[in-house]
Design a protein around this motif. Structure first.
Motif, PDB file in Angstrom:
ATOM      1  N   PHE A   4       0.866  -1.178   0.000  1.00 23.81           N
ATOM      2  CA  PHE A   4       0.000   0.000   0.000  1.00 23.81           C
ATOM      3  C   PHE A   4       0.904   1.231   0.000  1.00 23.81           C
ATOM      4  N   ILE A   5       0.429   2.314  -0.590  1.00 23.97           N
ATOM      5  CA  ILE A   5       1.165   3.569  -0.522  1.00 23.97           C
ATOM      6  C   ILE A   5       0.463   4.490   0.467  1.00 23.97           C
ATOM      7  N   ASP A   6       1.247   5.102   1.334  1.00 20.80           N
ATOM      8  CA  ASP A   6       0.708   5.929   2.412  1.00 20.80           C
ATOM      9  C   ASP A   6       0.803   7.394   2.014  1.00 20.80           C
ATOM     10  N   THR A   7      -0.224   7.882   1.362  1.00 22.99           N
ATOM     11  CA  THR A   7      -0.190   9.246   0.840  1.00 22.99           C
ATOM     12  C   THR A   7      -1.587   9.651   0.387  1.00 22.99           C
ATOM     13  N   ALA A   8      -1.770  10.963   0.227  1.00 21.78           N
ATOM     14  CA  ALA A   8      -2.977  11.477  -0.423  1.00 21.78           C
ATOM     15  C   ALA A   8      -2.610  12.176  -1.722  1.00 21.78           C
ATOM     16  N   ASN A   9      -1.334  12.068  -2.128  1.00 15.23           N
ATOM     17  CA  ASN A   9      -0.847  12.715  -3.340  1.00 15.23           C
ATOM     18  C   ASN A   9      -1.215  11.866  -4.562  1.00 15.23           C
ATOM     19  N   LEU A  10      -2.020  12.419  -5.429  1.00 16.90           N
ATOM     20  CA  LEU A  10      -2.520  11.653  -6.567  1.00 16.90           C
ATOM     21  C   LEU A  10      -1.410  11.243  -7.528  1.00 16.90           C
ATOM     22  N   ASN A  11      -0.421  12.102  -7.714  1.00 16.71           N
ATOM     23  CA  ASN A  11       0.688  11.764  -8.630  1.00 16.71           C
ATOM     24  C   ASN A  11       1.496  10.583  -8.110  1.00 16.71           C
TER      25      ASN A  11
END
Length: 219
Positions: A4-11
């Protein structure tokens, strides 16, 4: 093991998806704030954008700390998309909310877990995922990976279905160690994932192959 990636950055989410290794996304209010996303409507619209990028599970965190508030938020969050997982803190009312969500068929991620005892409660309450915060445990002088190993052993002995989601991952080494310790999932920033690509012998080997190719081709 799932990534999983822990971010809210769409890019960053799109880049992880393009790598072909993305299994899901975790977010929290701090990550939303980092992207300057505020207000319930805007936050939920942003979750929808994330869910449009990946079919994997997307953890959306409740803000309430009381059972009734968490219940209402969970009911709204799951309307966003089928792959939303409701992120609920490891507090007394949070455990109640986990049990309620489980009874309603709502998938959950129990966050801010720092002990095996908390992990047992989360599993008993029916959490889909339990998130031990490895890096933060290391920060206070304890060994986060020992906690992952302990939870994995307990879950195996007791037959719990809850998946261990290693959070607060700081490096590629953390990812490898979590995999060895029995984590079902790791969640981390894109930089930690990409660090797994790096090794000097790979760089040296590729440079030599390309040099030999140029030499053989008379370039």
């Amino acid at each position: 093991m799932k990534f999983f990636i822990d971010t809210a950055n769409l890019n960053d989410i799109k880049e992880a998806e393009a790598l072909g290794i993305l299994d899901g996304v975790t977010t929290n209010p701090s990550l939303m704030a980092k992207e300057k996303i505020s207000g319930d409507k805007n936050v939920r619209e942003h979750y929808k954008k994330i869910c449009d990028i990946t079919d994997g599970d997307v953890s959306a965190e409740v803000i309430s700390t009381d059972f009734e508030g968490m219940r209402k938020e969970a009911e709204e969050l799951v309307k966003i998309a089928d792959n939303i997982v409701v992120k609920i803190p490891m507090i007394k009312d949070g455990v109640k909310a986990l049990a309620w969500a489980s009874s309603q068929g709502i998938r959950t991620n129990c966050t801010l877990v720092f002990s095996a005892g908390q992990a047992i409660l989360a599993a008993k309450a029916g959490a889909t995922y339990v998130s031990p915060f490895i890096g933060r445990i290391d920060d206070i002088g304890w060994d986060g990976m020992t906690l992952i190993s302990d939870i994995a052993e307990i879950y195996a002995v007791q037959g719990f279905d809850t998946e261990i989601l290693a959070a607060s991952i700081r490096s590629g080494k953390h990812i490898v160690d979590a995999a060895k310790a029995g984590a079902d999932v790791v969640t981390c920033g894109l930089s930690a994932i990409e660090s797994l690509l790096n090794h000097p012998l790979t760089d040296n080997g590729l440079a030599k192959f390309l040099a030999d190719h140029k030499k053989a081709a008379g370039l």
